[in-house]
Design a protein around this motif. Structure first.
Motif, short mmCIF file in Angstrom:
data_model
loop_
_atom_site.label_atom_id
_atom_site.label_comp_id
_atom_site.label_asym_id
_atom_site.label_seq_id
_atom_site.Cartn_x
_atom_site.Cartn_y
_atom_site.Cartn_z
N VAL A 196 40.55 42.16 40.85
CA VAL A 196 41.38 42.74 39.79
C VAL A 196 40.75 42.34 38.46
CG1 VAL A 196 43.66 42.81 38.72
CG2 VAL A 196 43.45 42.64 41.21
N THR A 197 40.26 43.30 37.72
CA THR A 197 39.54 43.03 36.48
C THR A 197 40.52 42.77 35.33
OG1 THR A 197 39.49 45.33 35.76
CG2 THR A 197 37.70 44.59 37.23
N PRO A 198 40.05 42.14 34.25
CA PRO A 198 40.92 41.95 33.08
C PRO A 198 41.46 43.27 32.53
CG PRO A 198 39.01 40.51 32.92
CD PRO A 198 38.77 41.40 34.10
N PRO A 215 49.74 36.45 32.73
CA PRO A 215 49.47 35.01 32.59
C PRO A 215 48.85 34.39 33.84
CG PRO A 215 51.83 35.44 32.73
CD PRO A 215 51.17 36.75 32.53
N LEU A 216 49.23 34.87 35.01
CA LEU A 216 48.69 34.32 36.25
C LEU A 216 47.22 34.67 36.42
CD1 LEU A 216 51.64 35.00 38.73
CD2 LEU A 216 50.93 32.79 37.79
N LEU A 217 46.89 35.97 36.31
CA LEU A 217 45.51 36.38 36.57
C LEU A 217 44.57 36.07 35.41
CD1 LEU A 217 45.81 39.65 38.69
CD2 LEU A 217 45.42 37.29 39.42
N ASP A 218 45.08 36.01 34.19
CA ASP A 218 44.25 35.54 33.09
C ASP A 218 43.82 34.10 33.34
OD1 ASP A 218 44.36 37.94 31.79
OD2 ASP A 218 45.66 37.27 30.15
N TYR A 219 44.74 33.29 33.76
CA TYR A 219 44.43 31.87 34.06
C TYR A 219 43.46 31.78 35.22
CZ TYR A 219 45.14 26.95 35.24
OH TYR A 219 44.93 25.62 35.51
N TYR A 220 43.75 32.50 36.28
CA TYR A 220 42.92 32.49 37.49
C TYR A 220 41.46 32.84 37.16
CZ TYR A 220 43.06 32.88 42.69
OH TYR A 220 42.94 32.69 44.05
N TYR A 221 41.31 33.84 36.30
CA TYR A 221 39.97 34.31 35.94
C TYR A 221 39.29 33.35 34.96
CZ TYR A 221 36.30 37.51 34.30
OH TYR A 221 35.09 38.08 33.97
N GLU A 222 39.97 33.02 33.88
CA GLU A 222 39.35 32.24 32.82
C GLU A 222 39.14 30.78 33.20
OE1 GLU A 222 38.11 33.33 30.05
OE2 GLU A 222 38.82 35.42 30.19
N GLU A 223 40.11 30.20 33.89
CA GLU A 223 40.06 28.77 34.17
C GLU A 223 39.37 28.41 35.48
OE1 GLU A 223 40.91 26.50 31.99
OE2 GLU A 223 41.44 28.12 30.60
N PHE A 224 39.23 29.38 36.37
CA PHE A 224 38.57 29.04 37.64
C PHE A 224 37.39 29.94 37.94
CE2 PHE A 224 38.15 29.48 42.30
CZ PHE A 224 37.68 28.21 42.56
N TYR A 225 37.62 31.23 38.13
CA TYR A 225 36.56 32.08 38.66
C TYR A 225 35.38 32.24 37.71
CZ TYR A 225 38.65 33.27 43.09
OH TYR A 225 39.12 33.19 44.37
N LYS A 226 35.61 32.39 36.42
CA LYS A 226 34.48 32.53 35.50
C LYS A 226 33.63 31.26 35.44
CE LYS A 226 34.58 34.52 31.49
NZ LYS A 226 34.99 34.98 30.13
N LYS A 227 34.28 30.12 35.67
CA LYS A 227 33.54 28.87 35.66
C LYS A 227 32.75 28.66 36.95
CE LYS A 227 36.87 26.61 32.60
NZ LYS A 227 37.89 25.54 32.46
N MET A 228 33.34 29.08 38.06
CA MET A 228 32.69 28.86 39.36
C MET A 228 31.70 29.97 39.71
SD MET A 228 33.83 25.98 40.36
CE MET A 228 33.27 25.99 42.06
N VAL A 229 32.03 31.20 39.30
CA VAL A 229 31.18 32.36 39.60
C VAL A 229 30.99 33.13 38.30
CG1 VAL A 229 30.81 34.31 41.17
CG2 VAL A 229 32.35 32.46 41.85
#
Length: 314
Positions: A196-198, A215-229
């Motif tokens: 699910v894209t921004p 708020p859920l998917l913004d956090y999921y993307y910015e705080e975890f996935y963008k950092k890991m992948v």
């Protein structure tokens, strides 16, 4: 009403997206939730479920307390770096300990109440495995099982070989793979493509039907996935894809194979299937043959996710 579903989960961000999809879907009707340890503790999972049901006005859905620790007897490891300290990213659900949990074995009454019940398990499989050990005949009456777990012929997300749900309680996962019938398994190698894209998140948010998603998917993307992948284009919604499969089976292509799970050692949690197309499948100690998702139609996923979350046609 849609297909009756009994939902087992360790409700963090991804599970919440799945339950929001179910709430807005005409094809899925969740009739009970089993709250288990996993992304967060069982206590926190229960708090998250209660919060979500209050937010969507469905406090009529019974919430049953599931397992607190795996069948291995180990102390569970939680992942606040993935889902946030409370399991819901930036959201801190209010305390709700006063709300009683149904006894776990109330699940049996629910199962016996419905003739065509589907179980969706998107977290650790400890609670589900317990039912197979204690009520094997009752579990034969389940129409089908939709399970998020495993990683076939690809790297895992907890170890080089294992996906989180299989790794956290490989004993339970192996029991379910051995005794459950009519299983549709959604492994990491497919669910990681349910992105699910921004841009999708912002459009859904603008329509106002699912205000928690941003708020859920913004956090999921910015705080975890963008950092890991760093090159990932959005957040994979592993659990939502699994639940979406109940409504639209052709969202994935499936391969039929028996499945086993490695329990100990360096390969703990390894998903084992027979993908040798030139050989007849071995008996695998009498295990049933499961439907393992091996590819996903992203356009179908996109259409169903966006249509359900916005109320528009895509």
């Amino acid at each position: 009403m849609g297909q009756k579903v009994l939902f087992f989960g360790d409700v963090g961000i991804d599970d919440t997206i799945a339950l929001l999809f179910a709430y807005l879907s005409e094809g899925v009707d969740v009739i009970g939730i089993v709250a288990c340890y996993g992304n967060v503790s069982k206590k926190q999972t229960t708090r998250n479920v209660r919060y979500l049901l209050e937010e969507v006005g469905r406090t009529d859905i019974p919430v049953m307390g599931g397992a607190e620790k795996p069948m291995t007897g180990e102390v569970p490891i939680y992942y606040p770096n993935v889902h946030g300290p409370e399991g819901l990213g930036p959201i801190t659900p209010p305390p709700n300990e006063a709300a009683p949990l149904e006894n776990f074995f109330q699940v049996i009454s629910l199962i016996e109440e419905y003739d065509d019940l589907v179980i969706v398990n998107v977290g650790r499989m400890t609670s589900l495995a317990t039912l197979f050990l204690l009520y094997p005949d009752t579990m034969k009456g389940i129409k089908s099982f939709y399970i998020m777990g495993g990683a076939f012929n690809v790297p895992g997300n907890v170890t080089p070989s294992a996906e989180a749900n299989f790794y956290a309680d490989p004993v339970a996962a192996n029991i379910v793979m051995k005794y459950a019938e009519r299983v549709f398994l959604f492994p990491l190698n497919v669910t990681e493509h349910a992105i699910v894209t921004p841009g999708m998140v912002n459009y859904v948010h603008a329509k106002g039907k699912a205000p928690l998603i941003k708020p859920l998917l913004d956090y999921y993307y910015e705080e975890f996935y963008k950092k890991m992948v760093p090159d990932i284009e959005g957040s994979p919604v592993h659990d939502a894809l699994t639940l979406m499969g109940v409504e639209k089976k052709d969202i994935c292509t499936f391969y039929r194979t028996r499945v086993a799970v490695e329990i100990t050692g360096e390969a703990r949690g390894l998903s084992i299937g027979d993908f040798r197309k030139s050989f007849e499948q071995d008996e695998f100690d009498g295990r049933p043959i499961h439907s393992v998702a091996i590819s996903m139609n992203y356009f179908t996923f996109y259409q169903l996710f966006m249509s359900t979350m916005t109320g528009e046609t895509f």
